[in-house]
Write a protein that holds these residues in place. Structure first.
Motif, mmCIF file in Angstrom:
data_model
loop_
_atom_site.group_PDB
_atom_site.id
_atom_site.type_symbol
_atom_site.label_atom_id
_atom_site.label_comp_id
_atom_site.label_asym_id
_atom_site.label_seq_id
_atom_site.Cartn_x
_atom_site.Cartn_y
_atom_site.Cartn_z
ATOM 1 N N GLN A 47 0.835 -1.207 0.000
ATOM 2 C CA GLN A 47 0.000 0.000 0.000
ATOM 3 C C GLN A 47 0.870 1.256 0.000
ATOM 4 O OE1 GLN A 47 -3.390 0.169 -0.113
ATOM 5 N NE2 GLN A 47 -3.518 -2.048 -0.239
ATOM 6 N N ILE A 51 2.184 5.205 -2.924
ATOM 7 C CA ILE A 51 2.168 6.654 -2.715
ATOM 8 C C ILE A 51 2.941 7.311 -3.861
ATOM 9 C CG2 ILE A 51 2.956 8.540 -1.219
ATOM 10 C CD1 ILE A 51 2.482 6.647 1.151
ATOM 11 N N TYR A 56 -3.555 6.031 -7.727
ATOM 12 C CA TYR A 56 -4.046 5.820 -6.370
ATOM 13 C C TYR A 56 -4.101 7.136 -5.612
ATOM 14 C CZ TYR A 56 -3.040 0.922 -7.316
ATOM 15 O OH TYR A 56 -3.014 -0.331 -7.865
ATOM 16 N N ASP A 57 -5.016 7.212 -4.667
ATOM 17 C CA ASP A 57 -5.150 8.362 -3.778
ATOM 18 C C ASP A 57 -4.091 8.253 -2.684
ATOM 19 O OD1 ASP A 57 -6.221 10.548 -2.324
ATOM 20 O OD2 ASP A 57 -7.397 9.141 -1.104
ATOM 21 N N ASN A 58 -3.200 9.231 -2.588
ATOM 22 C CA ASN A 58 -2.117 9.171 -1.613
ATOM 23 C C ASN A 58 -2.623 9.073 -0.179
ATOM 24 O OD1 ASN A 58 -0.092 9.239 -3.537
ATOM 25 N ND2 ASN A 58 0.118 11.448 -3.449
ATOM 26 N N ALA A 59 -3.641 9.864 0.165
ATOM 27 C CA ALA A 59 -4.160 9.839 1.534
ATOM 28 C C ALA A 59 -4.752 8.468 1.857
ATOM 29 C CB ALA A 59 -5.210 10.927 1.718
ATOM 30 N N GLY A 60 -5.398 7.867 0.887
ATOM 31 C CA GLY A 60 -5.966 6.537 1.084
ATOM 32 C C GLY A 60 -4.896 5.488 1.321
ATOM 33 N N GLN A 61 -3.795 5.605 0.599
ATOM 34 C CA GLN A 61 -2.711 4.640 0.760
ATOM 35 C C GLN A 61 -2.041 4.789 2.126
ATOM 36 O OE1 GLN A 61 -2.456 2.170 -1.512
ATOM 37 N NE2 GLN A 61 -4.216 3.282 -2.282
ATOM 38 N N VAL A 62 -1.855 6.030 2.549
ATOM 39 C CA VAL A 62 -1.258 6.272 3.867
ATOM 40 C C VAL A 62 -2.187 5.743 4.955
ATOM 41 C CG1 VAL A 62 -0.559 8.055 5.511
ATOM 42 C CG2 VAL A 62 0.119 8.236 3.115
ATOM 43 N N GLY A 63 -3.469 6.031 4.832
ATOM 44 C CA GLY A 63 -4.437 5.581 5.828
ATOM 45 C C GLY A 63 -4.536 4.071 5.914
ATOM 46 N N SER A 64 -4.649 3.417 4.770
ATOM 47 C CA SER A 64 -4.770 1.958 4.797
ATOM 48 C C SER A 64 -3.464 1.312 5.241
ATOM 49 C CB SER A 64 -5.206 1.418 3.437
ATOM 50 O OG SER A 64 -4.242 1.683 2.443
#
Length: 110
Positions: A47, A51, A56-64
């Motif tokens: 995941q 980044i 991909y959505d960067n915030a989504g990758q950091v969160g997951s």
């Protein structure tokens, strides 16, 4: 095998084998207790490597990635029988994470 194809049941086989080994006395017990965390950590690495990828959505990758790391730590703490065993299982999970990342990448997870 072509890129993008996944082997079915890889995680199930890993979790199942680790569960059996973790419940039997022996040298591999603590390593098996670190296996579920290592699988989650390896998924977090995948995941977090996304980044910066415009797909991909960067915030989504950091969160997951953060959730997967947190779950990996929690599951390892939960399955350990003592604090020393829990700490050792977390340490053992690090090289297992590298192995898991290689296996996940080889089976098409990107």
């Amino acid at each position: 095998m072509t890129a993008g194809r996944r082997l079915p049941g890889v995680a199930g086989a890993v979790f199942g084998a680790a569960g059996v080994i973790a419940r039997r006395p022996g040298r591999l017990r603590t390593a098996a207790m670190g296996m579920p965390g290592a699988v989650l950590f390896a998924e977090a690495v995948i995941q977090l490597r996304r980044i910066g990828d415009p797909s991909y959505d960067n915030a989504g990758q950091v969160g997951s990635g953060a959730v997967l790391i947190g779950l990996g730590i929690l599951i390892t703490l939960w399955v350990g029988r003592s604090w020393a065993q829990r700490a050792l299982a977390l340490v053992i999970a690090l090289p297992l994470t590298a192995i898991g990342w290689v296996l996940l990448t080889a089976t098409g997870f990107r």
